[in-house]
Design a protein around this motif. Structure first.
Motif, mmCIF file in Angstrom:
data_model
loop_
_atom_site.group_PDB
_atom_site.id
_atom_site.type_symbol
_atom_site.label_atom_id
_atom_site.label_comp_id
_atom_site.label_asym_id
_atom_site.label_seq_id
_atom_site.Cartn_x
_atom_site.Cartn_y
_atom_site.Cartn_z
ATOM 1 N N VAL A 84 0.852 -1.186 0.000
ATOM 2 C CA VAL A 84 0.000 0.000 0.000
ATOM 3 C C VAL A 84 0.887 1.235 0.000
ATOM 4 O O VAL A 84 1.821 1.343 0.800
ATOM 5 C CB VAL A 84 -0.934 0.019 1.224
ATOM 6 N N PRO A 86 0.696 5.514 -0.004
ATOM 7 C CA PRO A 86 -0.170 6.689 0.124
ATOM 8 C C PRO A 86 -0.011 7.623 -1.069
ATOM 9 O O PRO A 86 1.069 7.726 -1.650
ATOM 10 C CB PRO A 86 0.337 7.345 1.411
ATOM 11 N N ASN A 87 -1.111 8.303 -1.440
ATOM 12 C CA ASN A 87 -1.032 9.219 -2.580
ATOM 13 C C ASN A 87 -1.559 10.614 -2.276
ATOM 14 O O ASN A 87 -1.813 11.402 -3.191
ATOM 15 C CB ASN A 87 -1.750 8.634 -3.796
ATOM 16 N N TRP A 91 -4.947 6.078 -0.978
ATOM 17 C CA TRP A 91 -3.814 5.180 -1.123
ATOM 18 C C TRP A 91 -3.987 4.330 -2.369
ATOM 19 O O TRP A 91 -5.060 4.276 -2.979
ATOM 20 C CB TRP A 91 -3.651 4.294 0.107
ATOM 21 N N SER A 114 -9.893 8.423 0.490
ATOM 22 C CA SER A 114 -9.627 8.402 1.929
ATOM 23 C C SER A 114 -10.640 7.596 2.712
ATOM 24 O O SER A 114 -10.377 7.204 3.859
ATOM 25 C CB SER A 114 -9.584 9.834 2.463
ATOM 26 N N HIS A 140 7.976 6.058 -2.476
ATOM 27 C CA HIS A 140 6.670 5.671 -2.997
ATOM 28 C C HIS A 140 6.714 5.010 -4.380
ATOM 29 O O HIS A 140 5.818 5.210 -5.205
ATOM 30 C CB HIS A 140 5.709 6.858 -3.005
ATOM 31 N N THR A 354 -2.813 -0.405 5.248
ATOM 32 C CA THR A 354 -2.890 1.018 4.946
ATOM 33 C C THR A 354 -2.037 1.795 5.939
ATOM 34 O O THR A 354 -1.678 1.270 7.007
ATOM 35 C CB THR A 354 -4.346 1.506 5.034
ATOM 36 N N PRO A 355 -1.689 3.046 5.626
ATOM 37 C CA PRO A 355 -0.843 3.820 6.546
ATOM 38 C C PRO A 355 -1.404 3.926 7.958
ATOM 39 O O PRO A 355 -0.647 4.004 8.931
ATOM 40 C CB PRO A 355 -0.764 5.185 5.863
#
Length: 386
Positions: A84, A86-87, A91, A114, A140, A354-355
């Protein structure tokens, strides 16, 4: 004091230098033992055939050869290693495809907002073979690794950009990768019965185009000290990289790899072990060995992909076994976290959080059909420890 620390202290206080090495290494290593998991026992299988602890739920994210919901993209065959990334607005879940280039191969991505809703999907790598595992970088990108003889590492760009072959990272039967931002290196596993454990030292951190490939050197014991030695010819031809350095330690089928807090863990499927390397101390030992588990039957077999959480828990996926993802806690306790039922011809791949550590993605590579065209990618939500 956890059990591993206690055993180390015991060995030192007893005069470890007076012990034969075999006895010292047995005391030094303290593989995880059976225990009730922090989330309690598994419940009955849900509508998707997944057993989870109370309070957790599963959903299907994508199925091989079917359009990803809300997009026009057809999900790839045999989903394998994943991560995963993040963007900024949510994500991206990236996933390899462990099939030949003729059948698709490469890697794909699914974009989430989100709230965890799918907002897009597309391919990020094509024309490659048997992309099994890999690893994400602090900048990333996703390192997608080919599990073939003289396999390659491709750096892909899930947030946008064309994939690039990274030859300096070596040509061998690649499996997983794990970036270490402290030492500014990337660790690499090799899926051979006499595979090696490597690290790549980039000339410039954040740029994998040039650098030095090194191999892990140690004795034959399951615990001790280690050093790194440079591999003279990273392209692996005519001499395979694993045979180029005298004293390079052999590992039986390197698989998943995970870094956190000055420690790197990696798995070996040939002997169902999880290895733990203390990078600050310069030592290694077993975090798990299915022959050294008690009481009762070892809960984890067919060890494969591995990931971790900010709470320090390790999640290890099974290739076969009971189709479990097992949890190893920082105090050396191992237990099943989830079990996929009705899919004995498959394997669990690509576990990634996920983060916020509130969602776990993973795939069943061949699903209920036992074929690469039957892959299923899932998401589990619930009260994960953070």
């Amino acid at each position: 004091m956890d059990r591993r620390t206690m055993l180390r202290a015991t060995a030192v206080s007893a005069g470890a230098m007076a012990l034969p090495f075999t006895a010292w290494s047995a005391a030094y290593g303290a593989p995880a033992q059976n225990a009730t998991g922090p989330y309690g026992p598994l419940q009955s299988a849900d509508a998707r055939g997944i057993q989870l602890p109370a309070g957790f739920t599963s959903t299907v994210v994508a199925r091989s050869r079917q359009v990803v919901n809300g997009t026009s993209y057809v999900w790839h065959d045999a989903p394998d290693g994943g991560a995963v990334i993040p963007n900024g607005t949510g994500w991206v879940y990236v996933s390899n495809s462990e099939v030949s280039s003729a059948s698709g191969g490469g890697a794909s991505r699914i974009l989430f907002n989100s709230a965890g809703a799918i907002v897009g999907a597309s391919r990020i790598l094509s024309g490659t073979n048997q992309n099994c595992a890999g690893g994400k970088t602090p900048w990333h990108t996703w390192l997608s690794c080919e599990e073939v003889s003289l396999g390659r590492v491709f750096e892909t760009y899930p947030l946008g950009g064309a994939a690039v072959f990274r030859p300096a990272m070596g040509r061998f039967k690649h499996e997983a990768a794990a970036a270490d931002p402290v030492r500014r290196v990337v660790y690499l596993t090799e899926d051979e019965t006499d595979g090696r454990f490597y690290r790549f030292v980039p000339a410039t951190w954040g740029d994998l185009s040039t650098g030095t490939l090194q191999v892990f050197r140690a004795g034959t014991a399951t615990a001790g000290t280690f050093t790194w030695a440079t591999v003279p010819d990273p392209d692996g031809s005519p001499t395979a990289t694993r045979y180029q350095v005298s004293g390079a330690k052999s590992f039986n089928g390197g698989e998943g790899c995970h870094y956190a807090d000055d420690t790197v863990w990696f798995t070996t499927k040939g002997d169902n072990r999880v290895w733990q390397v203390d990078l600050a101390a310069g030592t290694y030992e077993l975090a798990y060995d299915d022959n050294l588990v008690g009481p009762g039957t070892a809960p984890l077999s067919g060890v494969d992909n591995i990931t971790g959480t900010t709470a320090g828990d390790l999640y290890v996926a099974e290739d076969g076994g009971s189709m479990d993802i097992c949890l190893i806690t920082p105090d050396d306790k191992v237990s099943p976290f989830l079990r996929v039922t009705g899919q004995s011809g498959s394997e669990i791949t690509g576990p990634a959080f996920t983060p916020a550590d509130d969602r776990l993605y993973f795939s069943s590579q061949r699903g209920t059909s036992g074929s690469s065209s039957g892959g299923i990618t899932y998401c589990v939500t619930g009260p994960f420890r953070r």
